[in-house]
Design a protein around this motif. Structure first.
Motif, PDB file in Angstrom:
ATOM      1  N   ALA A  67       0.895  -1.299   0.124  1.00  0.00           N
ATOM      2  CA  ALA A  67       0.140  -0.007   0.042  1.00  0.00           C
ATOM      3  C   ALA A  67       0.939   1.201  -0.086  1.00  0.00           C
ATOM      4  O   ALA A  67       1.945   1.309   0.723  1.00  0.00           O
ATOM      5  CB  ALA A  67      -0.847   0.016   1.255  1.00  0.00           C
ATOM      6  N   LEU A  68       0.353   2.276  -0.826  1.00  0.00           N
ATOM      7  CA  LEU A  68       1.200   3.482  -0.964  1.00  0.00           C
ATOM      8  C   LEU A  68       0.289   4.614  -0.682  1.00  0.00           C
ATOM      9  O   LEU A  68      -0.949   4.816  -0.649  1.00  0.00           O
ATOM     10  CB  LEU A  68       1.770   3.787  -2.267  1.00  0.00           C
ATOM     11  N   PHE A  69       0.848   5.763  -0.158  1.00  0.00           N
ATOM     12  CA  PHE A  69       0.139   7.000  -0.290  1.00  0.00           C
ATOM     13  C   PHE A  69       1.019   8.289  -0.514  1.00  0.00           C
ATOM     14  O   PHE A  69       2.221   7.880  -0.952  1.00  0.00           O
ATOM     15  CB  PHE A  69      -0.209   7.370   1.153  1.00  0.00           C
ATOM     16  N   MET A  70       0.530   9.321  -0.970  1.00  0.00           N
ATOM     17  CA  MET A  70       1.472  10.427  -1.277  1.00  0.00           C
ATOM     18  C   MET A  70       1.208  11.864  -0.535  1.00  0.00           C
ATOM     19  O   MET A  70       0.286  12.035   0.065  1.00  0.00           O
ATOM     20  CB  MET A  70       0.704  10.880  -2.830  1.00  0.00           C
ATOM     21  N   GLU A  71       2.451  12.296  -0.439  1.00  0.00           N
ATOM     22  CA  GLU A  71       2.448  13.547   0.004  1.00  0.00           C
ATOM     23  C   GLU A  71       3.246  14.673  -0.796  1.00  0.00           C
ATOM     24  O   GLU A  71       4.143  14.304  -1.595  1.00  0.00           O
ATOM     25  CB  GLU A  71       3.299  13.406   1.527  1.00  0.00           C
ATOM     26  N   LYS A  72       2.869  15.984  -0.436  1.00  0.00           N
ATOM     27  CA  LYS A  72       3.560  16.892  -1.324  1.00  0.00           C
ATOM     28  C   LYS A  72       5.033  16.884  -0.797  1.00  0.00           C
ATOM     29  O   LYS A  72       5.323  16.993   0.473  1.00  0.00           O
ATOM     30  CB  LYS A  72       2.924  18.373  -0.826  1.00  0.00           C
ATOM     31  N   CYS A  73       5.970  17.061  -1.549  1.00  0.00           N
ATOM     32  CA  CYS A  73       7.349  17.311  -1.388  1.00  0.00           C
ATOM     33  C   CYS A  73       7.718  18.642  -0.656  1.00  0.00           C
ATOM     34  O   CYS A  73       7.622  19.641  -1.328  1.00  0.00           O
ATOM     35  CB  CYS A  73       8.344  16.672  -2.650  1.00  0.00           C
ATOM     36  N   ILE A  74       8.055  18.645   0.490  1.00  0.00           N
ATOM     37  CA  ILE A  74       8.720  19.882   1.050  1.00  0.00           C
ATOM     38  C   ILE A  74      10.111  19.722   0.733  1.00  0.00           C
ATOM     39  O   ILE A  74      10.882  19.110   1.025  1.00  0.00           O
ATOM     40  CB  ILE A  74       8.560  19.766   2.663  1.00  0.00           C
ATOM     41  N   VAL A  75      10.445  20.735  -0.233  1.00  0.00           N
ATOM     42  CA  VAL A  75      11.944  20.861  -0.670  1.00  0.00           C
ATOM     43  C   VAL A  75      12.928  21.281   0.254  1.00  0.00           C
ATOM     44  O   VAL A  75      12.958  22.250   0.756  1.00  0.00           O
ATOM     45  CB  VAL A  75      12.038  21.797  -1.878  1.00  0.00           C
ATOM     46  N   GLU A  76      13.940  20.296   0.477  1.00  0.00           N
ATOM     47  CA  GLU A  76      15.075  20.597   1.351  1.00  0.00           C
ATOM     48  C   GLU A  76      14.719  21.061   2.555  1.00  0.00           C
ATOM     49  O   GLU A  76      15.140  22.270   3.065  1.00  0.00           O
ATOM     50  CB  GLU A  76      16.101  21.483   0.621  1.00  0.00           C
ATOM     51  N   PRO A  77      13.870  20.374   3.273  1.00  0.00           N
ATOM     52  CA  PRO A  77      13.393  20.834   4.694  1.00  0.00           C
ATOM     53  C   PRO A  77      14.456  20.291   5.851  1.00  0.00           C
ATOM     54  O   PRO A  77      15.255  19.576   5.530  1.00  0.00           O
ATOM     55  CB  PRO A  77      12.204  20.004   4.759  1.00  0.00           C
ATOM     56  N   HIS A  78      14.230  20.841   7.225  1.00  0.00           N
ATOM     57  CA  HIS A  78      15.052  20.333   8.145  1.00  0.00           C
ATOM     58  C   HIS A  78      13.973  19.008   8.789  1.00  0.00           C
ATOM     59  O   HIS A  78      12.847  19.251   8.631  1.00  0.00           O
ATOM     60  CB  HIS A  78      15.205  21.275   9.177  1.00  0.00           C
ATOM     61  N   HIS A  79      14.793  18.206   9.066  1.00  0.00           N
ATOM     62  CA  HIS A  79      14.157  16.915   9.650  1.00  0.00           C
ATOM     63  C   HIS A  79      14.339  16.724  11.184  1.00  0.00           C
ATOM     64  O   HIS A  79      15.475  16.970  11.821  1.00  0.00           O
ATOM     65  CB  HIS A  79      14.831  15.577   9.056  1.00  0.00           C
ATOM     66  N   ILE A  80      13.060  17.201  11.777  1.00  0.00           N
ATOM     67  CA  ILE A  80      13.141  17.637  13.191  1.00  0.00           C
ATOM     68  C   ILE A  80      12.370  16.633  14.065  1.00  0.00           C
ATOM     69  O   ILE A  80      11.297  16.422  13.586  1.00  0.00           O
ATOM     70  CB  ILE A  80      12.946  19.043  13.562  1.00  0.00           C
ATOM     71  N   GLU A  81      12.872  15.874  14.946  1.00  0.00           N
ATOM     72  CA  GLU A  81      12.188  14.928  15.776  1.00  0.00           C
ATOM     73  C   GLU A  81      12.075  15.414  17.340  1.00  0.00           C
ATOM     74  O   GLU A  81      13.044  15.852  17.892  1.00  0.00           O
ATOM     75  CB  GLU A  81      12.589  13.653  15.454  1.00  0.00           C
ATOM     76  N   PHE A  82      10.953  15.269  17.917  1.00  0.00           N
ATOM     77  CA  PHE A  82      10.817  15.299  19.307  1.00  0.00           C
ATOM     78  C   PHE A  82      10.646  14.145  20.081  1.00  0.00           C
ATOM     79  O   PHE A  82       9.869  13.239  19.804  1.00  0.00           O
ATOM     80  CB  PHE A  82       9.448  16.238  19.616  1.00  0.00           C
TER      81      PHE A  82
END
Length: 472
Positions: free
Chosen positions: A195-210
């Motif tokens: 199964a696949l889904f799709m998202e808008k690509c956020i170009v060159e973002p920061h990957h931040i996790e809490f």
């Protein structure tokens, strides 16, 4: 209080949990495949039981692992990360066998493990989510219509995905058509679900996790953030805590949203809420990891909170010993994943025998590893040999300390990512704290590092020279 815990994992991850058990006076039971008979986690555990001959499937054998836990008198099972750590059926079987699963509930694992279900839950909770498909894609035709409505680029993602696998960026219709079936096959191979889904690509973002901790009494806190933007093929290489990119105001806002996300799914134990943040400081929920993260070490370093010990305490039913207002962080910490890979050759894994091993030391240095001189790195598992965590009172001193520690670290017999990290740590752009998920593409020159010559390399060169001199 738990008296005995089975660790359903291997290598560095298992060793980390064994250390927490030792400090809590809990006996640790290790499991291992035949390929791991000489692994360090087997030597360090109080008890060790072989689970089977297959190097990979053995660690995925739910029935066998649960049976061993029962037979060895364990009160609880810690899944670590990878393998069965995000398998809701495993968590359910552990609890049905009368033991405690050190992690979230099976329902939370199932719901957050489905990226589409997670999106739906976050939207319902009012958490900002990246624009994308409503549920799973039914066909390439639906994907094409949606992509053109949103506008390229878009990201195709495995609904059951994780760990950076089953993800493809598409910049036009042709790439979407080409990648649709490829991504479905990757999803099936990696997760048993196409199964696949799709998202808008956020170009060159920061990957931040809490980092989240939540107890069974309704208390939820965050332990601040990690910047995981330096990646290759969506796989993390270097992580930093705290982020140079976030303002104090944005940190507080994102932390509150992360806590809100955890409460929305009645989350209990340790977890991670991941966001993408664009250059204008807009942020969106990406996913929630329902387990201990590889990079938890940098959070422990800047907060002085033992996350694994807290996992165990939460599973024992204890309330969190602190409130959000009582938590703070100090200085910076950087984690380098030392992988047995050749960065100059597309990060190709380089299993083999380690002929020399010397780890760095001194102030602000932590090494979480699973290899030693004479150890044969098997080809069956993740290529990580160790995690080097470096900390300091400010960013500049932490980077300088990293350069020193990486220069001290000596692993011979296999190629590793050490010289590549030395090139990164020694670069002006890294010292300036300028990195997003496009870091690797923007700075290909960092791959032009000088590779340390191993004894084997020198011996081969000498042999060639002798042969040439003798006319052989």
């Amino acid at each position: 209080m738990f008296k005995r815990i089975l660790i359903a994992n291997r290598g560095e991850c298992a060793i980390r949990i064994i250390r927490a058990c030792r400090e809590l006076d809990i006996k640790a039971v290790a499991i291992y495949s035949e390929a791991d008979a000489n692994a360090l986690h087997v030597k360090k555990a109080d008890f060790a039981v072989m689970i089977g001959p297959d190097p990979v499937k053995s660690y995925l054998n739910i029935h066998r692992i649960v049976t061993i836990a029962v037979e060895t008198g364990c009160d609880a099972v810690h899944p670590g990360f990878g393998f069965l750590s995000e398998n809701d059926e495993f968590a359910r079987r552990v609890t049905e066998a009368g033991m405690t699963y050190i992690g979230p509930s099976p329902d939370a694992i199932r719901d957050m493990g489905s990226k589409t279900k997670a999106r739906e839950s976050m939207i319902a909770a009012g958490v900002p989510v990246i624009p994308g498909s409503e549920g799973e894609l039914s066909s390439i035709d639906e994907a094409l219509v949606l992509a053109n409505d949103m506008g390229y680029p878009v990201m195709l993602k495995a609904a059951a995905g994780g760990g950076g696998r089953g993800i493809r960026r598409c910049d036009n219709d042709a790439e979407l058509r080409e990648n649709y079936d490829i991504t479905k096959r990757e999803a099936t191979a990696a997760f048993g679900d196409d199964a696949l889904f799709m998202e808008k690509c956020i170009v060159e973002p920061h990957h931040i996790e809490f980092q989240i901790l939540a107890d069974s009494h309704g208390n939820v806190v965050h332990l601040f953030e990690r910047d995981c933007s330096i990646q290759r093929r969506n796989q993390k290489l270097i992580e930093i805590a705290p982020s140079n990119f976030l303002t104090p105001e944005l940190r507080a806002e994102m932390g509150a949203v992360a806590v809100k996300a955890a409460k929305a799914v009645n989350y209990v134990n340790a977890g991670t809420v991941e966001f993408l943040v664009d250059k204008d400081h807009n942020f969106w929920f990406m996913e929630m990891n329902t387990r201990l993260q590889v990079e938890h070490t940098i959070t422990e370093t800047i907060t002085d909170v033992d996350i694994v010990a807290q996992q165990i305490a939460i599973a024992e039913g204890k309330p969190l010993p602190f409130t959000q207002e009582e938590l703070s962080f100090h200085g910076f910490a950087i984690e380098f994943r030392i992988n047995a890979e050749d960065p100059k050759n597309g990060f190709l894994p380089t299993p083999g025998r380690i002929t020399r091993y010397n780890s760095p030391g001194g102030p602000g240095i932590r090494v979480d590893g699973c290899v030693y001189a004479g150890y044969e790195i098997p080809p069956h598992y993740d290529s990580m040999c160790a995690k080097l965590t470096v900390s300091g009172p400010d960013w500049e001193s932490t980077v300088r300390r990293s350069k020193r520690a990486l220069a001290e670290y000596d692993i011979r017999g296999v190629r590793t990512t050490l010289p590549f990290y030395s090139a990164i740590a020694g670069s002006d752009v890294f010292m300036q704290g300028e990195f997003d998920t496009g870091f690797m593409d923007k700075h290909p020159e960092l791959l032009n590092y000088k590779q340390k010559k191993t004894r084997e390399d020198i011996a081969a060169a000498v042999a060639v020279a002798i042969a040439a001199h003798c006319g052989l």
